[in-house]
Design a protein around this motif. Structure first.
Motif, PDB file in Angstrom:
ATOM      1  N   ASN A   1     -44.839  19.241 -63.333  1.00 13.70           N
ATOM      2  CA  ASN A   1     -44.266  20.587 -63.439  1.00 13.70           C
ATOM      3  C   ASN A   1     -42.766  20.567 -63.700  1.00 13.70           C
ATOM      4  OD1 ASN A   1     -46.803  21.437 -62.881  1.00 13.70           O
ATOM      5  ND2 ASN A   1     -46.332  22.375 -60.895  1.00 13.70           N
ATOM      6  N   VAL A   2     -42.195  19.394 -63.856  1.00  9.35           N
ATOM      7  CA  VAL A   2     -40.750  19.268 -64.092  1.00  9.35           C
ATOM      8  C   VAL A   2     -40.534  18.531 -65.400  1.00  9.35           C
ATOM      9  CG1 VAL A   2     -38.584  18.323 -63.216  1.00  9.35           C
ATOM     10  CG2 VAL A   2     -40.280  19.210 -61.617  1.00  9.35           C
ATOM     11  N   VAL A   3     -39.622  19.051 -66.211  1.00  8.75           N
ATOM     12  CA  VAL A   3     -39.239  18.367 -67.447  1.00  8.75           C
ATOM     13  C   VAL A   3     -37.716  18.405 -67.557  1.00  8.75           C
ATOM     14  CG1 VAL A   3     -39.442  20.447 -68.889  1.00  8.75           C
ATOM     15  CG2 VAL A   3     -39.624  18.196 -69.937  1.00  8.75           C
ATOM     16  N   LYS A   4     -37.152  17.287 -67.978  1.00 12.81           N
ATOM     17  CA  LYS A   4     -35.702  17.199 -68.187  1.00 12.81           C
ATOM     18  C   LYS A   4     -35.438  17.051 -69.671  1.00 12.81           C
ATOM     19  CE  LYS A   4     -34.588  15.293 -63.667  1.00 12.81           C
ATOM     20  NZ  LYS A   4     -33.910  14.214 -62.915  1.00 12.81           N
ATOM     21  N   LEU A   5     -34.603  17.941 -70.188  1.00 16.92           N
ATOM     22  CA  LEU A   5     -34.268  17.934 -71.618  1.00 16.92           C
ATOM     23  C   LEU A   5     -32.812  17.527 -71.796  1.00 16.92           C
ATOM     24  CD1 LEU A   5     -35.895  21.330 -72.672  1.00 16.92           C
ATOM     25  CD2 LEU A   5     -36.905  19.054 -72.806  1.00 16.92           C
TER      26      LEU A   5
END
Length: 150
Positions: free
Chosen positions: A39-43
């Motif tokens: 549920n976490v994404v780092k861009l």
């Protein structure tokens, strides 16, 4: 599975220049999930600043006269100065600017009507090059050279 689309609008400061913008997105729910770790994404995206350049030119000779029928004299005409200025009106630094200037130099019967005598550059590097072999220099017809500002 449901999808959500949205747009992020980021505002940058002139005093802090970033090469990249780091954004972390996390989705939460009141439900119990089997795999909450996805549920976490780092861009990380590169930041490119829009330039705000202003190009101006000024010349001290606004009058010219060329006799028709190709009657060009071989003596040099009046010397004049043209100043070209490139200004950065924005607050972000700009690098590797290249300015190409093409100067009309041939008249009827390919007579030389303009030649550069010297170049003065301030905070810039100027290279004076003759036209390449592949570059076609189109002579200016006499009817285009009869304009006189009085």
């Amino acid at each position: 599975p449901p999808q959500v689309s949205f747009t992020l609008e980021l505002e940058f400061s002139c005093s802090v220049l970033l090469n990249r913008a780091e954004v972390t997105l996390q989705a939460t729910s009141d439900s119990t999930e089997a795999t909450p770790q996805d549920n976490v994404v780092k861009l990380s995206v590169p930041v490119r600043y829009e330039p705000n350049l202003f190009l101006s030119s000024n010349t001290n000779l606004h009058r010219y006269e060329v006799h028709p029928l190709g009657a060009f004299t071989h003596s040099s005409g009046p010397e004049f100065t043209t100043t070209v200025k490139v200004q950065n009106l924005g607050c972000y630094p700009i690098q590797n600017i290249t300015l190409h200037m093409a100067l009309p130099a041939l008249g009827h019967h390919r007579a030389t009507i303009l030649s550069v005598t010297h170049v003065l550059a301030e905070n810039a590097t100027c290279v004076l090059q003759p036209p390449n072999e592949g570059t076609q220099v189109v002579p200016v017809p006499p009817e285009d050279l009869l304009h006189v500002d009085r």
